[in-house]
Design a protein around this motif. Structure first.
Motif, PDB file in Angstrom:
ATOM      1  N   GLU A  33       0.828  -1.202   0.000  1.00 15.10           N
ATOM      2  CA  GLU A  33       0.000   0.000   0.000  1.00 15.10           C
ATOM      3  C   GLU A  33       0.865   1.256   0.000  1.00 15.10           C
ATOM      4  OE1 GLU A  33      -2.389   2.655  -0.437  1.00 15.10           O
ATOM      5  OE2 GLU A  33      -3.423   0.729  -0.253  1.00 15.10           O
ATOM      6  N   VAL A  36      -0.955   4.633   2.825  1.00 10.70           N
ATOM      7  CA  VAL A  36      -1.591   4.022   3.990  1.00 10.70           C
ATOM      8  C   VAL A  36      -2.427   5.052   4.746  1.00 10.70           C
ATOM      9  CG1 VAL A  36       0.453   4.423   5.435  1.00 10.70           C
ATOM     10  CG2 VAL A  36      -1.187   2.657   6.073  1.00 10.70           C
ATOM     11  N   VAL A  50      -3.683  -3.136   7.636  1.00 11.68           N
ATOM     12  CA  VAL A  50      -3.578  -1.759   7.172  1.00 11.68           C
ATOM     13  C   VAL A  50      -4.543  -1.558   6.018  1.00 11.68           C
ATOM     14  CG1 VAL A  50      -1.171  -1.503   7.886  1.00 11.68           C
ATOM     15  CG2 VAL A  50      -1.688  -2.237   5.556  1.00 11.68           C
ATOM     16  N   GLY A  52      -5.576   1.378   2.834  1.00 15.46           N
ATOM     17  CA  GLY A  52      -5.031   2.528   2.124  1.00 15.46           C
ATOM     18  C   GLY A  52      -5.856   2.906   0.917  1.00 15.46           C
ATOM     19  N   VAL A 259       0.762   5.252  11.774  1.00 17.98           N
ATOM     20  CA  VAL A 259       1.021   5.081  10.348  1.00 17.98           C
ATOM     21  C   VAL A 259       0.859   6.427   9.669  1.00 17.98           C
ATOM     22  CG1 VAL A 259       0.391   2.650  10.166  1.00 17.98           C
ATOM     23  CG2 VAL A 259      -1.371   4.402   9.882  1.00 17.98           C
ATOM     24  N   ASP A 264       5.062   5.496   4.836  1.00 17.72           N
ATOM     25  CA  ASP A 264       4.283   4.282   4.564  1.00 17.72           C
ATOM     26  C   ASP A 264       4.758   3.120   5.427  1.00 17.72           C
ATOM     27  OD1 ASP A 264       2.418   5.203   2.521  1.00 17.72           O
ATOM     28  OD2 ASP A 264       4.192   5.448   1.267  1.00 17.72           O
TER      29      ASP A 264
END
Length: 272
Positions: A33, A36, A50, A52, A259, A264
């Motif tokens: 990703e 994110v 996660v 994104g 994050v 990232d």
């Protein structure tokens, strides 16, 4: 009495952002990703997720050491939410991992999914249940629930407020209604991206994208954001991430994670 004190200690021993520090642990998710937006863990810290806006997917990882992001590895498992939302911003689960929720800013909705195997994204399916929150926040960024799923919270940079909802059936989005209750965080958390709580709802933490910091608040009535007040406690994450998008804690509050779209990466801190 002893058991009660142990429970209170486990709920509140962590979550001390005034004493937080970076532990030189991070994990790059750039291969999966590139933009994110959100982060979640399962209850034990053996799984990480996660979400994104480049892939419009939730990605699943395994941590060989619980809640230690430096031991993470990709499961090659993901779940696309693009049919519901093409700009997803946040992901969270119910307590058992049988339900997943995402929020996005294209359609300004929270969407609900079921997982037939708990916390296993490969078993996820859309429930055809969503809630439009545009009347409260037209660019929603973060979705959070209280400990039992009777309350939900949305935050975003249009209003700079945490908005509170009630679910008459626990973790059932189809029963959600707005409480006409909100809390303004603009004095501390500019362009807020997520609000999360400690174990008993007496503390709230908000990550601000522009301020590059986590701000701490006390709630005199647990999980009721209208009772919140700023603690004059803030922790900057700028040295690790200049464009943070989400903050989460380990289940005992002794670890904090950020994050952001500059690096990232999932970045780990200690709070104990």
């Amino acid at each position: 009495v002893e058991d009660y004190l142990k429970a209170k200690w486990s709920l509140n021993f962590g979550y001390n952002i005034a004493g937080a520090s970076y532990v030189n642990k991070s994990f790059s998710i750039l291969s999966e990703e590139a933009t994110v937006q959100g982060l979640a863990f399962n209850n034990t810290g053996s799984k990480m997720y996660v979400i994104g806006s480049s892939s419009d997917k939730v990605h699943q990882y395994t941590l060989s050491t619980l809640f230690d992001v430096s031991t993470a590895s990709y499961d090659n498992v993901n779940f696309s939410v693009s049919a519901q939302e093409t700009s997803p911003r946040s992901v969270t689960f119910n307590n058992t991992g049988s339900k997943m929720f995402i929020v996005g800013q294209t359609n300004d909705i929270v969407c609900q999914y079921s997982l037939s195997s708990e916390f296993d994204l490969s078993t996820a399916s859309y429930d055809n249940v969503s809630l439009n929150v545009s009347s409260q926040e037209s660019t929603p960024q973060g979705v959070t629930f209280n400990d039992d799923g009777s309350k939900m919270y949305i935050i975003g940079p249009t209003t700079d407020k945490v908005h509170q909802y009630t679910l008459s059936s626990l973790f059932d989005l189809s029963t959600a209604s707005y409480d006409n209750v909100s809390f303004n965080v603009s004095s501390q958390a500019t362009s807020p991206r997520r609000a999360v709580f400690n174990g008993d709802g007496t503390k709230m933490f908000v990550i601000g994208q522009t301020s590059d910091a986590v701000s701490q608040y006390s709630l005199s009535t647990p999980y009721i954001v209208s009772s919140a007040s700023y603690d004059s406690v803030q922790f900057s994450v700028n040295s690790q991430e200049a464009n943070p998008r989400d903050v989460v804690f380990s289940s005992d509050g002794t670890k904090m994670y950020i994050v952001g779209v500059t690096n990232d990466s999932v970045i780990q801190y200690t709070t104990a």
